[in-house]
Design a protein around this motif. Sequence first.
Motif, PDB file in Angstrom:
ATOM      1  N   ARG A 131      -0.868 -20.323  65.694  1.00 28.83           N
ATOM      2  CA  ARG A 131       0.092 -21.224  66.319  1.00 28.83           C
ATOM      3  C   ARG A 131      -0.530 -22.491  66.898  1.00 28.83           C
ATOM      4  N   LYS A 132      -1.800 -22.457  67.226  1.00 30.03           N
ATOM      5  CA  LYS A 132      -2.439 -23.667  67.767  1.00 30.03           C
ATOM      6  C   LYS A 132      -2.404 -24.824  66.762  1.00 30.03           C
ATOM      7  N   ALA A 133      -2.251 -24.496  65.478  1.00 31.40           N
ATOM      8  CA  ALA A 133      -2.239 -25.523  64.436  1.00 31.40           C
ATOM      9  C   ALA A 133      -1.092 -26.506  64.621  1.00 31.40           C
ATOM     10  N   VAL A 134       0.015 -26.039  65.159  1.00 27.47           N
ATOM     11  CA  VAL A 134       1.216 -26.863  65.289  1.00 27.47           C
ATOM     12  C   VAL A 134       0.945 -28.134  66.092  1.00 27.47           C
ATOM     13  N   SER A 135       0.081 -28.066  67.075  1.00 29.55           N
ATOM     14  CA  SER A 135      -0.152 -29.207  67.962  1.00 29.55           C
ATOM     15  C   SER A 135      -1.249 -30.157  67.470  1.00 29.55           C
ATOM     16  N   LEU A 136      -1.873 -29.862  66.352  1.00 27.44           N
ATOM     17  CA  LEU A 136      -2.956 -30.710  65.847  1.00 27.44           C
ATOM     18  C   LEU A 136      -2.410 -31.846  64.984  1.00 27.44           C
ATOM     19  N   ASP A 137      -3.286 -32.805  64.681  1.00 26.44           N
ATOM     20  CA  ASP A 137      -2.912 -33.988  63.892  1.00 26.44           C
ATOM     21  C   ASP A 137      -3.207 -33.712  62.418  1.00 26.44           C
ATOM     22  N   TRP A 138      -2.151 -33.665  61.593  1.00 29.15           N
ATOM     23  CA  TRP A 138      -2.264 -33.258  60.197  1.00 29.15           C
ATOM     24  C   TRP A 138      -1.836 -34.351  59.245  1.00 29.15           C
ATOM     25  N   ARG A 139      -2.357 -34.261  58.020  1.00 28.56           N
ATOM     26  CA  ARG A 139      -1.952 -35.124  56.914  1.00 28.56           C
ATOM     27  C   ARG A 139      -1.661 -34.233  55.712  1.00 28.56           C
ATOM     28  N   ILE A 140      -0.756 -34.702  54.871  1.00 25.17           N
ATOM     29  CA  ILE A 140      -0.456 -33.986  53.630  1.00 25.17           C
ATOM     30  C   ILE A 140      -0.774 -34.909  52.460  1.00 25.17           C
ATOM     31  N   LEU A 141      -1.355 -34.339  51.427  1.00 24.45           N
ATOM     32  CA  LEU A 141      -1.669 -35.060  50.199  1.00 24.45           C
ATOM     33  C   LEU A 141      -1.018 -34.335  49.034  1.00 24.45           C
ATOM     34  N   THR A 142      -0.669 -35.097  48.035  1.00 24.38           N
ATOM     35  CA  THR A 142      -0.060 -34.553  46.825  1.00 24.38           C
ATOM     36  C   THR A 142      -0.976 -34.837  45.640  1.00 24.38           C
ATOM     37  N   ALA A 143      -1.123 -33.849  44.783  1.00 18.86           N
ATOM     38  CA  ALA A 143      -1.884 -34.016  43.539  1.00 18.86           C
ATOM     39  C   ALA A 143      -0.928 -33.841  42.370  1.00 18.86           C
ATOM     40  N   GLU A 144      -1.058 -34.726  41.389  1.00 24.99           N
ATOM     41  CA  GLU A 144      -0.288 -34.595  40.153  1.00 24.99           C
ATOM     42  C   GLU A 144      -1.233 -34.107  39.065  1.00 24.99           C
ATOM     43  N   VAL A 145      -0.873 -32.991  38.463  1.00 26.30           N
ATOM     44  CA  VAL A 145      -1.734 -32.378  37.451  1.00 26.30           C
ATOM     45  C   VAL A 145      -0.949 -32.255  36.144  1.00 26.30           C
ATOM     46  N   PRO A 146      -1.385 -32.948  35.094  1.00 28.66           N
ATOM     47  CA  PRO A 146      -0.719 -32.800  33.786  1.00 28.66           C
ATOM     48  C   PRO A 146      -0.826 -31.361  33.289  1.00 28.66           C
ATOM     49  N   ASP A 147       0.218 -30.898  32.640  1.00 28.21           N
ATOM     50  CA  ASP A 147       0.265 -29.513  32.163  1.00 28.21           C
ATOM     51  C   ASP A 147      -0.946 -29.150  31.305  1.00 28.21           C
ATOM     52  N   GLY A 148      -1.428 -30.079  30.504  1.00 28.33           N
ATOM     53  CA  GLY A 148      -2.562 -29.805  29.623  1.00 28.33           C
ATOM     54  C   GLY A 148      -3.882 -29.596  30.346  1.00 28.33           C
ATOM     55  N   MET A 149      -3.934 -29.955  31.622  1.00 23.92           N
ATOM     56  CA  MET A 149      -5.163 -29.781  32.406  1.00 23.92           C
ATOM     57  C   MET A 149      -5.125 -28.528  33.271  1.00 23.92           C
ATOM     58  N   LEU A 150      -4.083 -27.737  33.109  1.00 26.30           N
ATOM     59  CA  LEU A 150      -3.826 -26.609  33.992  1.00 26.30           C
ATOM     60  C   LEU A 150      -3.984 -25.282  33.264  1.00 26.30           C
ATOM     61  N   GLU A 151      -4.876 -24.451  33.763  1.00 26.14           N
ATOM     62  CA  GLU A 151      -5.025 -23.099  33.235  1.00 26.14           C
ATOM     63  C   GLU A 151      -4.123 -22.177  34.046  1.00 26.14           C
ATOM     64  N   LEU A 152      -3.415 -21.304  33.358  1.00 22.55           N
ATOM     65  CA  LEU A 152      -2.476 -20.411  34.030  1.00 22.55           C
ATOM     66  C   LEU A 152      -3.040 -19.003  34.095  1.00 22.55           C
ATOM     67  N   THR A 153      -2.736 -18.316  35.182  1.00 25.31           N
ATOM     68  CA  THR A 153      -3.065 -16.896  35.288  1.00 25.31           C
ATOM     69  C   THR A 153      -1.774 -16.150  35.605  1.00 25.31           C
ATOM     70  N   ILE A 154      -1.797 -14.865  35.437  1.00 22.58           N
ATOM     71  CA  ILE A 154      -0.636 -14.036  35.720  1.00 22.58           C
ATOM     72  C   ILE A 154      -1.018 -13.092  36.859  1.00 22.58           C
ATOM     73  N   SER A 155      -0.225 -13.125  37.932  1.00 19.20           N
ATOM     74  CA  SER A 155      -0.523 -12.295  39.105  1.00 19.20           C
ATOM     75  C   SER A 155      -0.745 -10.839  38.742  1.00 19.20           C
ATOM     76  N   ALA A 156       0.073 -10.343  37.841  1.00 24.92           N
ATOM     77  CA  ALA A 156      -0.024  -8.929  37.457  1.00 24.92           C
ATOM     78  C   ALA A 156      -1.356  -8.597  36.788  1.00 24.92           C
ATOM     79  N   SER A 157      -2.058  -9.608  36.264  1.00 24.31           N
ATOM     80  CA  SER A 157      -3.323  -9.356  35.582  1.00 24.31           C
ATOM     81  C   SER A 157      -4.523  -9.400  36.533  1.00 24.31           C
TER      82      SER A 157
END
Length: 152
Positions: free
Chosen positions: A56-82
């Motif tokens: 809960r102490k995190a709520v009072s800190l100074d935060w930033r958010i960043l967004t990354a755009e990743v093309p589908d061809g650069m993304l390897e997928l895994t399956i949780s069940a595996s």
Amino acid sequence: MARFFRIVKAAWADTAMNGEGARINGGRWNPPGIPVVYLADSRALATLEILVHLGRKAVSLDWRILTAEVPDGMLELTISASMPVGWDALPSSLISRKIGADWARQGKKPAILLPSAVIPSENTLLLNVRHPEFQSLKFSKPERFLFDRRLG
């Protein structure tokens, strides 16, 4: 193209995508020595990841958010069940760190989707900062991020 999110303390916003924190400290999906960047597939999951690590102490800190755009061809997928038994152990296990280390060393793609230990049906994105295609990924400028005060 998919979007992913990273919430960081304001002091680290300019270097949030260099992988140094994970290289120094390791994480669920990497041992120390391997620089990667962790992101979440939603702002909500990124928020929960901060709260489970800092509380809960995190709520009072100074935060930033960043967004990354990743093309589908650069993304390897895994399956949780595996995933092998123990990948979601607390604290994180050698099993999950080996998965991430092997992936980073193989260098096939600059990004991999892995299950989140917080919500296994949602995803953590791991970026390999040493991959040659990492430099072509697009990152937003850091924006102020405020936690709802009720979380504190």
